[in-house]
Scaffold this motif. Structure first.
Motif, PDB file in Angstrom:
ATOM      1  N   ALA A  30      11.766   0.626   0.709  1.00 48.64           N
ATOM      2  CA  ALA A  30      10.658   0.926  -0.195  1.00 48.64           C
ATOM      3  C   ALA A  30       9.399   0.189   0.224  1.00 48.64           C
ATOM      4  O   ALA A  30       9.460  -0.903   0.791  1.00 48.64           O
ATOM      5  CB  ALA A  30      11.031   0.534  -1.624  1.00 48.64           C
ATOM      6  N   LEU A  31       8.250   0.793  -0.087  1.00 51.20           N
ATOM      7  CA  LEU A  31       6.948   0.158   0.089  1.00 51.20           C
ATOM      8  C   LEU A  31       6.170   0.262  -1.209  1.00 51.20           C
ATOM      9  O   LEU A  31       6.261   1.278  -1.914  1.00 51.20           O
ATOM     10  CB  LEU A  31       6.153   0.835   1.212  1.00 51.20           C
ATOM     11  CG  LEU A  31       6.474   0.466   2.657  1.00 51.20           C
ATOM     12  CD1 LEU A  31       5.716   1.375   3.611  1.00 51.20           C
ATOM     13  CD2 LEU A  31       6.135  -0.984   2.930  1.00 51.20           C
ATOM     14  N   LEU A  32       5.395  -0.752  -1.510  1.00 47.34           N
ATOM     15  CA  LEU A  32       4.518  -0.729  -2.673  1.00 47.34           C
ATOM     16  C   LEU A  32       3.239  -1.472  -2.330  1.00 47.34           C
ATOM     17  O   LEU A  32       3.282  -2.622  -1.893  1.00 47.34           O
ATOM     18  CB  LEU A  32       5.206  -1.393  -3.871  1.00 47.34           C
ATOM     19  CG  LEU A  32       4.398  -1.444  -5.176  1.00 47.34           C
ATOM     20  CD1 LEU A  32       4.127  -0.044  -5.704  1.00 47.34           C
ATOM     21  CD2 LEU A  32       5.124  -2.284  -6.219  1.00 47.34           C
ATOM     22  N   TRP A  33       2.101  -0.812  -2.533  1.00 55.99           N
ATOM     23  CA  TRP A  33       0.797  -1.417  -2.266  1.00 55.99           C
ATOM     24  C   TRP A  33       0.224  -1.897  -3.592  1.00 55.99           C
ATOM     25  O   TRP A  33      -0.064  -1.095  -4.487  1.00 55.99           O
ATOM     26  CB  TRP A  33      -0.145  -0.401  -1.622  1.00 55.99           C
ATOM     27  CG  TRP A  33      -1.174  -1.002  -0.722  1.00 55.99           C
ATOM     28  CD1 TRP A  33      -1.761  -2.222  -0.846  1.00 55.99           C
ATOM     29  CD2 TRP A  33      -1.740  -0.401   0.445  1.00 55.99           C
ATOM     30  NE1 TRP A  33      -2.674  -2.429   0.175  1.00 55.99           N
ATOM     31  CE2 TRP A  33      -2.677  -1.322   0.979  1.00 55.99           C
ATOM     32  CE3 TRP A  33      -1.558   0.824   1.080  1.00 55.99           C
ATOM     33  CZ2 TRP A  33      -3.430  -1.051   2.119  1.00 55.99           C
ATOM     34  CZ3 TRP A  33      -2.308   1.096   2.213  1.00 55.99           C
ATOM     35  CH2 TRP A  33      -3.231   0.168   2.731  1.00 55.99           C
ATOM     36  N   LEU A  34       0.082  -3.199  -3.736  1.00 56.21           N
ATOM     37  CA  LEU A  34      -0.368  -3.787  -4.996  1.00 56.21           C
ATOM     38  C   LEU A  34      -1.892  -3.730  -5.124  1.00 56.21           C
ATOM     39  O   LEU A  34      -2.612  -3.690  -4.119  1.00 56.21           O
ATOM     40  CB  LEU A  34       0.100  -5.234  -5.092  1.00 56.21           C
ATOM     41  CG  LEU A  34       1.611  -5.449  -5.115  1.00 56.21           C
ATOM     42  CD1 LEU A  34       1.925  -6.942  -5.132  1.00 56.21           C
ATOM     43  CD2 LEU A  34       2.247  -4.752  -6.307  1.00 56.21           C
ATOM     44  N   PRO A  35      -2.412  -3.750  -6.363  1.00 54.84           N
ATOM     45  CA  PRO A  35      -3.868  -3.728  -6.557  1.00 54.84           C
ATOM     46  C   PRO A  35      -4.588  -4.895  -5.903  1.00 54.84           C
ATOM     47  O   PRO A  35      -5.773  -4.782  -5.577  1.00 54.84           O
ATOM     48  CB  PRO A  35      -4.006  -3.780  -8.090  1.00 54.84           C
ATOM     49  CG  PRO A  35      -2.739  -3.182  -8.605  1.00 54.84           C
ATOM     50  CD  PRO A  35      -1.677  -3.627  -7.632  1.00 54.84           C
ATOM     51  N   ASP A  36      -3.898  -6.040  -5.693  1.00 57.48           N
ATOM     52  CA  ASP A  36      -4.554  -7.189  -5.059  1.00 57.48           C
ATOM     53  C   ASP A  36      -4.601  -7.080  -3.537  1.00 57.48           C
ATOM     54  O   ASP A  36      -5.081  -7.988  -2.850  1.00 57.48           O
ATOM     55  CB  ASP A  36      -3.882  -8.501  -5.471  1.00 57.48           C
ATOM     56  CG  ASP A  36      -2.422  -8.600  -5.021  1.00 57.48           C
ATOM     57  OD1 ASP A  36      -1.976  -7.784  -4.194  1.00 57.48           O
ATOM     58  OD2 ASP A  36      -1.711  -9.512  -5.504  1.00 57.48           O
ATOM     59  N   GLY A  37      -4.109  -5.962  -2.988  1.00 57.45           N
ATOM     60  CA  GLY A  37      -4.172  -5.729  -1.549  1.00 57.45           C
ATOM     61  C   GLY A  37      -2.903  -6.050  -0.795  1.00 57.45           C
ATOM     62  O   GLY A  37      -2.750  -5.648   0.361  1.00 57.45           O
ATOM     63  N   ARG A  38      -1.966  -6.770  -1.400  1.00 54.81           N
ATOM     64  CA  ARG A  38      -0.715  -7.075  -0.725  1.00 54.81           C
ATOM     65  C   ARG A  38       0.180  -5.840  -0.655  1.00 54.81           C
ATOM     66  O   ARG A  38       0.143  -4.986  -1.546  1.00 54.81           O
ATOM     67  CB  ARG A  38       0.025  -8.203  -1.444  1.00 54.81           C
ATOM     68  CG  ARG A  38      -0.669  -9.557  -1.391  1.00 54.81           C
ATOM     69  CD  ARG A  38       0.171 -10.600  -2.123  1.00 54.81           C
ATOM     70  NE  ARG A  38       0.351 -10.230  -3.526  1.00 54.81           N
ATOM     71  CZ  ARG A  38       1.389 -10.604  -4.272  1.00 54.81           C
ATOM     72  NH1 ARG A  38       2.360 -11.344  -3.742  1.00 54.81           N
ATOM     73  NH2 ARG A  38       1.471 -10.236  -5.535  1.00 54.81           N
ATOM     74  N   ILE A  39       0.982  -5.762   0.394  1.00 57.42           N
ATOM     75  CA  ILE A  39       1.948  -4.688   0.551  1.00 57.42           C
ATOM     76  C   ILE A  39       3.344  -5.292   0.499  1.00 57.42           C
ATOM     77  O   ILE A  39       3.626  -6.275   1.204  1.00 57.42           O
ATOM     78  CB  ILE A  39       1.752  -3.935   1.881  1.00 57.42           C
ATOM     79  CG1 ILE A  39       0.332  -3.379   1.980  1.00 57.42           C
ATOM     80  CG2 ILE A  39       2.768  -2.796   2.022  1.00 57.42           C
ATOM     81  CD1 ILE A  39      -0.008  -2.817   3.343  1.00 57.42           C
TER      82      ILE A  39
END
Length: 250
Positions: A30-39
């Motif tokens: 799985a991948l998730l791109w967070l609002p703070d820019g971290r992946i």
């Protein structure tokens, strides 16, 4: 002249996709791109994090059996679901708490999607389950029109729930998972789904695809095992292929 234009357009797309990094395992979930820019990258024994767009990765969670097959964000609540794990973090992934929701007879979760307050899950033995209280209590369901599966990619796009049972194409529900209808796709082997400000995307055995008003457009040729879109950034994507290579667009 027409051929030159098409060639230029094609190579423009090719150059727009960048190979930026490599993950150390091919056990890609799985991948998730967070609002703070971290992946965030979920794998068999935890979660890794990248703060530079996928170029380098560090352990966020390293724990045997913490198999993060799905990652989701609900407000400030980060969720990880997978083989015998359902956990939440409220501090950006530094600390985790195991969840034991009512109504799920087991926690071998092979698919998980979240919309605020509404959770939809696939448990490997017992099938699909729905929660209307943020994952506190689940009810086992048998959605009309949705094939049984051992694993499925899932995503909410606004109020539509998309589910891709492995090897069986793509289905959509507009009534919160009660019933589903098939969606025409360019391939049956769909491994990942993502929604961003630029639209709706799927990754499969044959490539990365964007859904448009006139059909599906392939953005990249190759196997996509995990995919994420950056929040509030049109067409900004990251994905991992079958060799563990990390790509971005644009």
């Amino acid at each position: 002249m027409k051929g030159l234009f098409l060639s230029t357009l094609f190579w423009g797309w090719v150059l727009a996709q960048s190979l930026v990094g490599q993950v150390a395992t091919r056990d890609v979930h799985a991948l998730l791109w967070l609002p703070d820019g971290r992946i965030l990258f979920g794998h068999h024994d935890g979660i890794q994090v990248s703060s530079d767009g996928g170029r380098s990765w560090q352990d966020l969670v390293r724990r045997t059996g913490f198999d993060a097959m799905s990652l989701a964000l609900e407000g400030d609540r980060l969720l990880a679901a997978g083989h015998w794990v359902l956990a939440e973090s409220r501090d950006g992934g530094r600390g985790w708490r195991n969840l034991r929701p009512q109504g799920l007879p087991a926690l071998d979760l092979h698919g998980y999607a979240v919309r605020p307050g509404l959770h939809f899950a696939l448990e490997a033995t017992y099938g699909y389950a729905l929660s209307r209280d943020g994952g506190k209590r689940f009810t086992l369901v048998a959605p009309k029109g949705l094939p049984k599966a051992g694993m499925a990619a899932m995503a909410f796009v606004d109020n539509i729930l998309y589910v891709a049972p492995m090897g069986k194409g793509l289905y959509q529900s507009q009534d919160e998972g009660k019933s589903f209808s098939p969606v025409t796709t360019p391939e049956a082997e769909v491994y990942a789904l993502a929604a961003g400000a630029g639209g709706f995307y799927l990754g499969g055995k044959g490539g990365l695809w964007q859904r448009t008003a006139v059909g599906w457009k392939r953005l990249w040729a190759g196997t996509v095992l995990a995919l994420a879109a950056r929040p509030q950034s049109p067409s900004r994507l990251v994905w991992i292929d079958e060799k563990g290579r990390v790509w971005t667009l644009p």
